[in-house]
Design an enzyme around this catalytic site. Sequence first.
Site, short mmCIF file in Angstrom:
data_model
loop_
_atom_site.label_atom_id
_atom_site.label_comp_id
_atom_site.label_asym_id
_atom_site.label_seq_id
_atom_site.Cartn_x
_atom_site.Cartn_y
_atom_site.Cartn_z
N GLN A 191 -39.93 -58.63 22.31
CA GLN A 191 -39.89 -57.49 21.40
C GLN A 191 -38.65 -57.49 20.51
O GLN A 191 -38.63 -56.85 19.47
CB GLN A 191 -39.95 -56.17 22.17
CG GLN A 191 -41.29 -55.89 22.79
CD GLN A 191 -41.27 -54.58 23.52
OE1 GLN A 191 -40.84 -54.50 24.66
NE2 GLN A 191 -41.72 -53.53 22.85
N HIS A 242 -46.05 -58.24 27.57
CA HIS A 242 -45.32 -58.75 26.40
C HIS A 242 -44.91 -60.21 26.60
O HIS A 242 -44.87 -60.98 25.64
CB HIS A 242 -44.06 -57.91 26.13
CG HIS A 242 -44.33 -56.61 25.46
ND1 HIS A 242 -44.87 -56.51 24.20
CD2 HIS A 242 -44.11 -55.34 25.87
CE1 HIS A 242 -44.97 -55.24 23.86
NE2 HIS A 242 -44.53 -54.51 24.86
N HIS A 244 -47.07 -53.35 31.69
CA HIS A 244 -46.93 -53.25 30.24
C HIS A 244 -45.86 -54.23 29.75
O HIS A 244 -46.10 -55.00 28.81
CB HIS A 244 -46.55 -51.81 29.87
CG HIS A 244 -46.33 -51.59 28.41
ND1 HIS A 244 -47.20 -50.88 27.63
CD2 HIS A 244 -45.32 -51.97 27.59
CE1 HIS A 244 -46.74 -50.84 26.38
NE2 HIS A 244 -45.60 -51.51 26.34
N GLU A 245 -44.69 -54.22 30.37
CA GLU A 245 -43.60 -55.09 29.92
C GLU A 245 -43.93 -56.56 30.16
O GLU A 245 -43.64 -57.41 29.31
CB GLU A 245 -42.28 -54.70 30.58
CG GLU A 245 -41.78 -53.31 30.23
CD GLU A 245 -41.69 -53.04 28.74
OE1 GLU A 245 -41.45 -53.97 27.94
OE2 GLU A 245 -41.85 -51.86 28.35
N CYS A 305 -45.73 -47.77 22.95
CA CYS A 305 -44.94 -48.99 22.92
C CYS A 305 -44.00 -48.96 21.74
O CYS A 305 -44.39 -48.53 20.64
CB CYS A 305 -45.88 -50.19 22.83
SG CYS A 305 -45.04 -51.80 22.82
N LEU A 306 -42.78 -49.42 21.95
CA LEU A 306 -41.81 -49.49 20.87
C LEU A 306 -42.27 -50.42 19.75
O LEU A 306 -41.84 -50.26 18.61
CB LEU A 306 -40.45 -49.95 21.41
CG LEU A 306 -39.79 -49.00 22.42
CD1 LEU A 306 -38.56 -49.66 23.03
CD2 LEU A 306 -39.45 -47.67 21.78
N GLY A 310 -38.75 -49.20 28.68
CA GLY A 310 -38.71 -50.62 28.98
C GLY A 310 -38.69 -51.44 27.72
O GLY A 310 -39.06 -50.96 26.64
#
Length: 191
Positions: free
Chosen positions: A52, A144, A140-141, A98-99, A47
């Site tokens: 991000q 952000h 999670h997304e 996480c990225l 995701g």
Amino acid sequence: MASFTIARMGHPILSTPARPVADPTTPDLQRLLADMLETLDDSGGIGLAAPQVGVPLRVVIYRVPAERNNGEAIPLRVLVNPVLEPLGTAMTEDWEACLSLPGLTGRVPRHARLRWRGQAADGSVTEGEAEGFHARILQHECDHLDGVLYPQRMTDLGTFGFAEEVRARLAIQADAERIDSSATNTNGHGE
């Protein structure tokens, strides 16, 4: 299309709430979505949220692999201006990465089930329910979009660390438990 550089923990955009999207059908937003997809594919992630990639808009894209969803894959989904509503009070805790925090992982409590709604890329309303890993990804997304990173949700920072080290520690613990279980089963009382 262009692949974006992913903002990492410490970048101010990751701690700033994102703005709602007025019209998801604009050419600019469609270009953003295409670039986000390329970035997601290039990163190997599951995701990605617009903040991000440096864009402070309430947009997420994600997909759920079959092996993480009882054998049923959820193909790429775009959610613009998503809203999440927990269904019940049940929480689950599991590992997240996480990225924006490359190489790190930690155990994060999340709502087990939720209802979601938002707009698709064509502006239509889309909604549904999610549980398990699917619910975890959405939370999670969407965090952000509110300027929250998963370590801020953790209740035990002792589980936070470099993924490689955590995996090694868990493997050692699993081996010790297997040996202990084997000894208990051999003589009946673990001595």
